[in-house]
Design a protein around this motif. Structure first.
Motif, PDB file in Angstrom:
ATOM      1  N   THR A   1      62.845  67.190 -14.871  1.00  0.00           N
ATOM      2  CA  THR A   1      62.846  66.992 -16.320  1.00  0.00           C
ATOM      3  C   THR A   1      63.514  65.655 -16.640  1.00  0.00           C
ATOM      4  N   PRO A   2      63.435  65.211 -17.903  1.00  0.00           N
ATOM      5  CA  PRO A   2      64.089  63.942 -18.265  1.00  0.00           C
ATOM      6  C   PRO A   2      65.595  63.913 -18.002  1.00  0.00           C
ATOM      7  N   THR A   3      66.225  65.077 -17.884  1.00  0.00           N
ATOM      8  CA  THR A   3      67.664  65.097 -17.610  1.00  0.00           C
ATOM      9  C   THR A   3      67.975  65.045 -16.123  1.00  0.00           C
ATOM     10  N   GLY A   4      66.943  64.984 -15.288  1.00  0.00           N
ATOM     11  CA  GLY A   4      67.158  64.836 -13.856  1.00  0.00           C
ATOM     12  C   GLY A   4      66.957  66.130 -13.091  1.00  0.00           C
ATOM     13  N   PRO A   5      67.284  66.086 -11.811  1.00  0.00           N
ATOM     14  CA  PRO A   5      67.918  65.025 -11.035  1.00  0.00           C
ATOM     15  C   PRO A   5      66.953  63.883 -10.676  1.00  0.00           C
ATOM     16  N   ALA A   6      67.540  62.814 -10.125  1.00  0.00           N
ATOM     17  CA  ALA A   6      66.762  61.687  -9.639  1.00  0.00           C
ATOM     18  C   ALA A   6      66.467  61.880  -8.157  1.00  0.00           C
ATOM     19  N   GLY A   7      65.612  61.009  -7.624  1.00  0.00           N
ATOM     20  CA  GLY A   7      65.328  61.056  -6.194  1.00  0.00           C
ATOM     21  C   GLY A   7      63.939  61.563  -5.886  1.00  0.00           C
ATOM     22  N   THR A   8      63.647  61.704  -4.587  1.00  0.00           N
ATOM     23  CA  THR A   8      62.374  62.262  -4.152  1.00  0.00           C
ATOM     24  C   THR A   8      62.328  63.745  -4.500  1.00  0.00           C
ATOM     25  N   TRP A   9      61.138  64.354  -4.363  1.00  0.00           N
ATOM     26  CA  TRP A   9      61.046  65.778  -4.699  1.00  0.00           C
ATOM     27  C   TRP A   9      61.961  66.616  -3.819  1.00  0.00           C
ATOM     28  N   ARG A  10      62.128  66.228  -2.555  1.00  0.00           N
ATOM     29  CA  ARG A  10      63.042  66.958  -1.676  1.00  0.00           C
ATOM     30  C   ARG A  10      64.483  66.849  -2.171  1.00  0.00           C
ATOM     31  N   GLU A  11      64.886  65.624  -2.492  1.00  0.00           N
ATOM     32  CA  GLU A  11      66.254  65.413  -2.984  1.00  0.00           C
ATOM     33  C   GLU A  11      66.489  66.151  -4.288  1.00  0.00           C
ATOM     34  N   VAL A  12      65.475  66.165  -5.160  1.00  0.00           N
ATOM     35  CA  VAL A  12      65.588  66.872  -6.434  1.00  0.00           C
ATOM     36  C   VAL A  12      65.857  68.351  -6.202  1.00  0.00           C
ATOM     37  N   ILE A  13      65.076  68.980  -5.338  1.00  0.00           N
ATOM     38  CA  ILE A  13      65.233  70.427  -5.124  1.00  0.00           C
ATOM     39  C   ILE A  13      66.585  70.759  -4.527  1.00  0.00           C
ATOM     40  N   TRP A  14      67.026  69.975  -3.565  1.00  0.00           N
ATOM     41  CA  TRP A  14      68.353  70.252  -2.988  1.00  0.00           C
ATOM     42  C   TRP A  14      69.453  70.089  -4.025  1.00  0.00           C
ATOM     43  N   GLN A  15      69.314  69.110  -4.903  1.00  0.00           N
ATOM     44  CA  GLN A  15      70.316  68.940  -5.964  1.00  0.00           C
ATOM     45  C   GLN A  15      70.286  70.119  -6.946  1.00  0.00           C
ATOM     46  N   LEU A  16      69.096  70.629  -7.236  1.00  0.00           N
ATOM     47  CA  LEU A  16      68.985  71.789  -8.116  1.00  0.00           C
ATOM     48  C   LEU A  16      69.690  72.995  -7.511  1.00  0.00           C
ATOM     49  N   ILE A  17      69.467  73.209  -6.218  1.00  0.00           N
ATOM     50  CA  ILE A  17      70.109  74.338  -5.541  1.00  0.00           C
ATOM     51  C   ILE A  17      71.613  74.134  -5.486  1.00  0.00           C
ATOM     52  N   ASP A  18      72.039  72.913  -5.175  1.00  0.00           N
ATOM     53  CA  ASP A  18      73.473  72.623  -5.061  1.00  0.00           C
ATOM     54  C   ASP A  18      74.192  72.827  -6.387  1.00  0.00           C
ATOM     55  N   SER A  19      73.556  72.455  -7.488  1.00  0.00           N
ATOM     56  CA  SER A  19      74.183  72.571  -8.810  1.00  0.00           C
ATOM     57  C   SER A  19      73.953  73.936  -9.450  1.00  0.00           C
ATOM     58  N   LYS A  20      73.231  74.814  -8.728  1.00  0.00           N
ATOM     59  CA  LYS A  20      72.908  76.154  -9.248  1.00  0.00           C
ATOM     60  C   LYS A  20      72.213  76.055 -10.610  1.00  0.00           C
ATOM     61  N   ALA A  21      71.243  75.176 -10.685  1.00  0.00           N
ATOM     62  CA  ALA A  21      70.542  74.904 -11.940  1.00  0.00           C
ATOM     63  C   ALA A  21      69.761  76.125 -12.417  1.00  0.00           C
ATOM     64  N   SER A  22      69.507  76.156 -13.695  1.00  0.00           N
ATOM     65  CA  SER A  22      68.740  77.256 -14.286  1.00  0.00           C
ATOM     66  C   SER A  22      67.337  76.819 -14.703  1.00  0.00           C
ATOM     67  N   GLU A  23      67.059  75.522 -14.670  1.00  0.00           N
ATOM     68  CA  GLU A  23      65.780  75.012 -15.151  1.00  0.00           C
ATOM     69  C   GLU A  23      65.430  73.727 -14.427  1.00  0.00           C
ATOM     70  N   THR A  24      64.145  73.483 -14.291  1.00  0.00           N
ATOM     71  CA  THR A  24      63.675  72.196 -13.794  1.00  0.00           C
ATOM     72  C   THR A  24      62.327  71.916 -14.446  1.00  0.00           C
ATOM     73  N   GLY A  25      61.582  70.951 -13.919  1.00  0.00           N
ATOM     74  CA  GLY A  25      60.300  70.630 -14.537  1.00  0.00           C
ATOM     75  C   GLY A  25      59.651  69.438 -13.866  1.00  0.00           C
ATOM     76  N   VAL A  26      58.720  68.847 -14.565  1.00  0.00           N
ATOM     77  CA  VAL A  26      57.987  67.677 -14.097  1.00  0.00           C
ATOM     78  C   VAL A  26      57.842  66.738 -15.287  1.00  0.00           C
ATOM     79  N   MET A  27      57.895  65.438 -15.047  1.00  0.00           N
ATOM     80  CA  MET A  27      57.740  64.491 -16.153  1.00  0.00           C
ATOM     81  C   MET A  27      56.907  63.298 -15.732  1.00  0.00           C
ATOM     82  N   MET A  28      56.362  62.619 -16.734  1.00  0.00           N
ATOM     83  CA  MET A  28      55.747  61.313 -16.552  1.00  0.00           C
ATOM     84  C   MET A  28      56.695  60.301 -17.178  1.00  0.00           C
ATOM     85  N   HIS A  29      56.957  59.213 -16.479  1.00  0.00           N
ATOM     86  CA  HIS A  29      57.856  58.192 -17.019  1.00  0.00           C
ATOM     87  C   HIS A  29      57.189  56.832 -16.982  1.00  0.00           C
ATOM     88  N   LEU A  30      57.670  55.938 -17.822  1.00  0.00           N
ATOM     89  CA  LEU A  30      57.153  54.580 -17.876  1.00  0.00           C
ATOM     90  C   LEU A  30      57.616  53.819 -16.644  1.00  0.00           C
TER      91      LEU A  30
END
Length: 267
Positions: free
Chosen positions: A131-160
């Protein structure tokens, strides 16, 4: 007619499926636009999968433009482009694209970094698996950060696409929860276990990791389709590097969550 430029390396089935999805939506009238060109950084005969991609482009009668990045590097005697060499390569691309118009350009499986001059010349958007609030990085890095932070939400975005790699402003996005069913049992499986331990023991075979990836992938193609529909309908546009809505008001990003969920439910 709204005009779309398409940049792809055409590496495999995913590239073909995405191009097919866009063209079917255009032909059905869901996207009020046309693909004015497809650019590829491979040449005919360079890779079997890309040649199949070229056949698809020709099937749809879309003008095909290509400048082989591998051949460019071979003539330069290099394996990796410097900033100056990337500029030289991009200028070859822009020379070949003279005469083609595009209101928006989509990087759809385009496996090169776009240099500053070219992403300033064209309005380009790219996919990021968060999502626009992150995390940054490759899709692998994003998922590991989501798990590490115990996130409740994620998503996909298009950016300029901007000269600063992967730092362009979000344009459109969709979000989805990663709590509740069917996620909770997999969160419980790793309760009290550090992300480093999960990576060491299971890696990407971890069931929560796989589920988040699966749900993200499910939304990537619909998001690109819905984004181009929103652009062609005038619901969102880029003005002077800013994202604005149909009334010209600045927005942080245009939410397509409802549209994406409806598209997924319909499949």
């Amino acid at each position: 007619m709204y005009k779309i430029g398409w940049f792809s390396t055409g590496r495999g089935a995913g590239s073909r499926a995405l191009l097919t999805a866009i063209m079917e939506n255009i032909q059905q009238g869901a996207i009020n636009a046309e693909l004015s060109f497809v650019f590829c950084n491979r040449a005919p005969g360079q890779a079997k999968e890309t040649d199949v991609f070229f056949e698809l482009v020709n099937h749809y009668s879309i003008p095909l433009v290509y400048v082989s990045s591998q051949r460019f590097k071979t003539t330069q005697g290099i394996t990796t482009m410097s900033d100056q060499q990337r500029l030289e390569y991009d200028r070859q691309i822009m020379e070949q694209l003279q005469g083609f118009e595009a209101d928006i350009c989509v990087l759809a499986g385009y496996m090169l970094i776009v240099g500053a001059e070219m992403c300033t010349r064209y309005t380009m958007i790219n996919l990021h698996p968060a999502t626009p609030t992150g995390p940054a990085g490759t899709w692998r890095e994003v998922i590991w950060q989501l798990i590490d932070s115990k996130a409740s939400e994620t998503g996909v975005m298009m950016h300029l696409v901007t000269p600063e790699l992967d730092k362009g402003p979000p344009v459109t996005y969709c979000a989805f929860p990663i709590r509740g069913e069917p996620y909770d049992e997999h969160w419980e499986e790793i309760a009290g276990v550090s992300v480093n331990e999960i990576m060491a023991q299971h890696g990407e075979n971890n069931r929560l990791f796989q589920l988040i990836r699966q749900e993200g992938l499910k939304r990537e193609q619909p998001l690109i389709v819905a984004t181009l529909k929103a652009f062609s309908d005038g619901k969102v546009r880029i003005e002077n590097g800013n994202v604005v809505d149909s009334s010209g008001q600045l927005i942080k990003a245009y939410s397509l969550t409802q549209e994406i969920e409806a598209m997924i439910q319909a499949t």
